[in-house]
Design a protein around this motif. Sequence first.
Motif, PDB file in Angstrom:
ATOM      1  N   VAL A 129      19.617 -16.294  22.314  1.00  0.00           N
ATOM      2  CA  VAL A 129      19.005 -14.967  22.178  1.00  0.00           C
ATOM      3  C   VAL A 129      19.001 -14.628  20.687  1.00  0.00           C
ATOM      4  N   ALA A 130      18.358 -13.533  20.343  1.00  0.00           N
ATOM      5  CA  ALA A 130      18.334 -13.148  18.928  1.00  0.00           C
ATOM      6  C   ALA A 130      18.515 -11.647  18.806  1.00  0.00           C
ATOM      7  N   ALA A 132      16.837  -9.079  16.560  1.00  0.00           N
ATOM      8  CA  ALA A 132      15.706  -8.978  15.639  1.00  0.00           C
ATOM      9  C   ALA A 132      15.695  -7.606  14.975  1.00  0.00           C
ATOM     10  N   ALA A 133      14.806  -7.470  14.005  1.00  0.00           N
ATOM     11  CA  ALA A 133      14.672  -6.195  13.283  1.00  0.00           C
ATOM     12  C   ALA A 133      14.371  -5.064  14.261  1.00  0.00           C
ATOM     13  N   ASN A 134      15.019  -3.935  14.043  1.00  0.00           N
ATOM     14  CA  ASN A 134      14.719  -2.751  14.846  1.00  0.00           C
ATOM     15  C   ASN A 134      13.209  -2.488  14.824  1.00  0.00           C
ATOM     16  N   LEU A 135      12.673  -2.016  15.929  1.00  0.00           N
ATOM     17  CA  LEU A 135      11.234  -1.761  15.946  1.00  0.00           C
ATOM     18  C   LEU A 135      10.833  -0.682  14.942  1.00  0.00           C
ATOM     19  N   GLY A 137      11.808  -0.563  12.087  1.00  0.00           N
ATOM     20  CA  GLY A 137      11.628  -1.280  10.827  1.00  0.00           C
ATOM     21  C   GLY A 137      12.690  -1.000   9.773  1.00  0.00           C
ATOM     22  N   HIS A 138      13.703  -0.216  10.113  1.00  0.00           N
ATOM     23  CA  HIS A 138      14.717   0.060   9.100  1.00  0.00           C
ATOM     24  C   HIS A 138      16.087   0.283   9.738  1.00  0.00           C
ATOM     25  N   PHE A 139      17.085   0.383   8.855  1.00  0.00           N
ATOM     26  CA  PHE A 139      18.453   0.682   9.255  1.00  0.00           C
ATOM     27  C   PHE A 139      18.494   2.071   9.874  1.00  0.00           C
ATOM     28  N   ARG A 166      24.746   1.537  13.898  1.00  0.00           N
ATOM     29  CA  ARG A 166      24.467   1.548  12.457  1.00  0.00           C
ATOM     30  C   ARG A 166      23.973   0.166  12.073  1.00  0.00           C
ATOM     31  N   ARG A 171      17.790  -5.461  17.723  1.00  0.00           N
ATOM     32  CA  ARG A 171      16.893  -5.565  18.894  1.00  0.00           C
ATOM     33  C   ARG A 171      17.139  -6.891  19.603  1.00  0.00           C
ATOM     34  N   VAL A 173      16.590  -9.874  21.751  1.00  0.00           N
ATOM     35  CA  VAL A 173      15.414 -10.579  22.268  1.00  0.00           C
ATOM     36  C   VAL A 173      15.925 -11.816  23.001  1.00  0.00           C
TER      37      VAL A 173
END
Lengths: 281, 995
Positions: A129-130, A132-135, A137-139, A166, A171, A173
């Motif tokens: 699994v991974a 990934a970047a929050n949808l 797009g930022h912290f 935090r 995300r 996946v």
Amino acid sequence: MVGGPVVRVLVLRGLGFNCEEESAAAWQLAGAEPVVAHASDWLSGAVRLDGFAILHLPGGFSYGDDLGSGQVFANRIRLGRLEDGTRVLDTVSAFLGRGGRIIGICNGFQILVRAGLVPNIGGQFVQQVALAANLCGHFVDRWVRCRSAGMSLANLGEREFDLPVRHGEGRLVFGSPELRDLCQEKGLIGLQYLEADGGPATTEPANPNGAELATAGLWSEDGQVFGMMPHPEAYLTFVNHPDWGGRQRRGEDNDEATQTGQAFFRAWVEAATRHAAEVGR
Amino acid sequence: MATRAAAHFVAVLVRPDQRDVTGERVRVQARHLGIETGAVRVARVYAIDLPGTAEQLARAAPLVLADAVLETVAVDVLPVHSGAFVTTARLPGVTDDEGRTAQLALALAWDEPRLRDGQQCVFAQRLYLLQRQLADGDLRKLASALGNPLVDHLAWGAGLPTAIAAPAFVDHPPTPQQTVDLHGDDDAVLALSKAGCWHLDAAELRAIRDHFDEVAADRLARAMPALPTECEVEVFAQTWSEHCKHKEFNATISLVHNDQPRTVRSLFKTFIRGATERIRDKYAAIGQDWMVTVFSDNAGLVELDADHYFALKVETHNSPSALDPVGGAMTGVLGNNRDAFGTGKGGARLLFNTDVLCFGSPDYAKPLLRGQLHPMRVARGVVDGVEQAGNKSGVPTVNGALLFDDRFAGKPLVYCGTGAILPKQYPNGESWHKDIRPGDRIVVIGGRVGRDGIHGATFSSGALDDKVSGSVVQIGSPFVQKMASDLLAEACALGLVSGCTDNGAGGLSSSVGELAQGPGGALLHLERVPLKYAGLQPWEILLSESQERMTLAVRPGDVAALVALAQRRGVEATDIGAFDDSGRLVVRFGETTLADLDLAFLHDGVPTRYLQAEWTDHPALPNPELTLDAGPMLLRLLASPNICCREAVVRLYDHEVKGKTVIKPLMGPTGLAPQDAAVVRASFDGWHGLAVASGICPKFGDLDPYAMAAGAFDEAVRSLISVGARLPVAGEAPSWSGCDNFCVPNSAFDAVANPDGKLKLGKLVRMCEALYDCAVYFDVPMTSGKDSMKNDFVSEGHKISVPPTVLFTLVARVADVRRTVTSEWKAVGDVVYQVGATYDELGGCDWLRLCGGPDLALHGAVPQVRLGDARRVYEKMMAAHAAGLLASSHDLSDGGLLVALAECAIGGGRGAWIDVCQLSDSQPIAAVLFAESHSRLLVSVAPHHVAAFEMLFGRDAVRLGQVSADPSLRLDNGAESLCALTVAELTAAWRTPLW
């Protein structure tokens, strides 16, 4: 708390980890004996897992998250060797083999995922699994409602908590639909983000990152490794909660052992104690 | 730039079946620029300058450089199509952590330790693949939004890039040592100063010349040339820079105030240190001196508890942030953090960060001058820098402020603050004491030295213009700094460090020069300093402000242990010389002596400056006639940039790491309640903690700089009182610590270049006088501070100057964090009061600014701080807190009472029925609702505490109404209804996106 030998926990610090102090405080409050050691000493073999019941990879930005969150530390676990030539992964595998448990929170979870330690279905230590970047797009630093579910946090049962998240890459996946089904069937989704109505959260802000199946925490298939994005160690006292003033004014339940992040550490310590008792028997 | 095609490259792309979130954001960013890119894919590309085969890379890269589920890897080819592309890569010499880390990853995959320790040969870049074909102009525009030519090499074109470049470093052999002759006339030596970027004035250059003339014989005896070497002049330029020596704050000023002449000998000594010493003496007389180190070290140090000190420091990083907002802000935060690390023997642990940021308006529409970035570009970049630096360092950013005014469109103000905790005792003695002895070794730990950040100290001491060299800008590395600071704390706890300081402005020249004052001399061997790459001139090594380095003093017997520990921790530690008692600072490179300077003259020889100032108080203009329109006006105020919700910024910052934050920037049931001060636990072993707040209100300075500075001071005090801090009281072991940060335009009078310089300096004097009056009245000492004197941006014949601004950051110890109080309304039926009095003081207020811009806000009386009334009200608040009478407390500031009521309602998700008739009995209704009179608070009290509360406050509290079950804010003035708005309406207006 179940009686028995003291549960010793190895908490890593250094190399970009940031949360060792509150993590150690959390274990202490839960009745365990935390030992905080520099991660470089663990990776070199100067500090070993012998005598520890739990290894805790805390939050932070290991190696600056330069190649992706947790990537470099995961590399060190998968490919690195102790000074005596032993593979780090072999020491981890041996630790799990004798019933050891691993907890990874935030960056620690990202490391566990990239190192193939969760969900580790099939036991081959490959990434399945991974995170990934929050949808968005930022912290994001925000409190979310979560429910422990599925295989559940040791004996925590199905319970709801407010916890802070935090992170910029949280995300979850699943690598494939089959794997997602397997994780669900096996009850590995140990913690989910909740909507206000109590259902799994599918959208922001309740689901802070867009994780599939609202996954906030995930077990390994053998139930010995758990990773989660929210930070229970940042909620050790009721005054960490953003609405603590209102709850206090209105006389709401502020029991720290059950309401705060302490509950997670207590459950983990209890499970480790029970395991030790079973092995002892 | 010097580049050449790399031997190999690896490209890491998000798999086509996964969402490329970064690409999606770039597409939106391009759309804001009016460019439609189509789908965007972002590749991490590593240019690899190594012998070896593509096959080897193809095996290793997927293992160590990419996410196995999300990403796909290509070696030496780009297996994609695109209409156009943009690449951004760090310029040679600019910090490239990602490239270094990729190199370490490959070293691990190949089990090749030489790759680990050697020079950098892997370089990171970003490749943006754009679906559509785009015109060259659009690509150029997009490229300069994605990177900054001062630090990045930007490239763009159609299709795919034909080659992936790696930077090439040009090796310059050391040039022979030159001397500098300062015997010319003023014009001639000033020309030298300008060419050398020294920023020394004629009197200073003469002082240096005369000194060298005096010691010529002695120099010849030391085998030095009689004239100063280039390197020596550079050392003076750094050490005597405004940044380091605060020449204007120490100048002798002839002031004409209301036609009365008087002389101020040093603003710093008279007003700032003067106030602190008076407070210190007062409390020392009763055995309660809580100040440990004030003004003499990198941060102010005060007592915290039996075993710990508390360190406070706030710095500005304005010029670098104007040029490279991300890197400038990042190095601002990290540099300020290093000040805390470098206090006393060293090794303090950071407890929190603060950030106060001033930018031009989000909708700034004037044409941009050459070298000027749009305020929003600056704002987003600065916030990004603060986020990266704080979050990656594991320091919660707990308090701050965001101000907009078009006078900040040239130079933004970027205030970075830090609080830290230092254990009192180390095995080798008291931690506060730098106990450096002759013979101690000089050891540097942390990052390597490059050509980044040369002349930063002198550069920030002048106005910003459109002719800057990229070398003054640095990129920080939070990770490298974290590694070094962890090591420092560990080494200090073992007693291996006898003193330390950070390498910031002026580099080694400043850090060693400062530490050498203790033992009385130092000898430095520059050839031992580890470099990022070859080719630096010796003087560049001495001056480089390459970040993330600390300079340590270590007993000779402890060096081996320190170096061994550093090696285990993966941090470089290098012995570069020794301290001595020669009275000299000697700098060598191999056999060549570059500098041999008298330490006393270096530190005390700077001539006193003489400056002129004038200020005349003037009467207030009458209030303008305006219709009230309370409801619509409230919604407009709530939505305005200076008042609206800061969540878009606040939630980017980690404000809870360390698990000690009790009052965060946004609280309440829905996380929308703005707070006055942050409260942080000091440790997990007790419930004591620290409250921190900021006071800043430049908008009042146009009317009266004294009232403005007093107002800023009061704002910080009342914010701390609001959450439950107690002013220093005899017998209570008080522990307050303050930091003053002045940011003003060039205030040195010059008939041609700065004709209103006297007036500007007059304002500064008045601001300092206010500081003194407030500090000694409240017994709140400054323990450190910093001034930034040249906040002007000059380009194309235009000058944009900041308004005179002062930030007060105050910290107070609180005995039990569980007894602090937040701002939002908490329960239906709680009674709402205004504490403190409103006056007809509409001058400068946000309501007038909204109605008619800054010019209208010049009307009306400026809010005054009435110290006696303020103290009485605060003492009652302290008593109310002690008795647990307060359910909520919120200070009244920007927007006045009406905005404060709305914020309490939004924060608690609860309405209230409010009647202001008791207030409007004595003051005009506009002032009641909108005036920003100081020393006022809005509190709510549970019904069972009402009697005790009213008894305590008497006429200092006015009952306004009650928190209601109806979720709306209903506002009456006696029989007249002023407005009725639902909490949802208020919330929607307040959450208007900041940008």
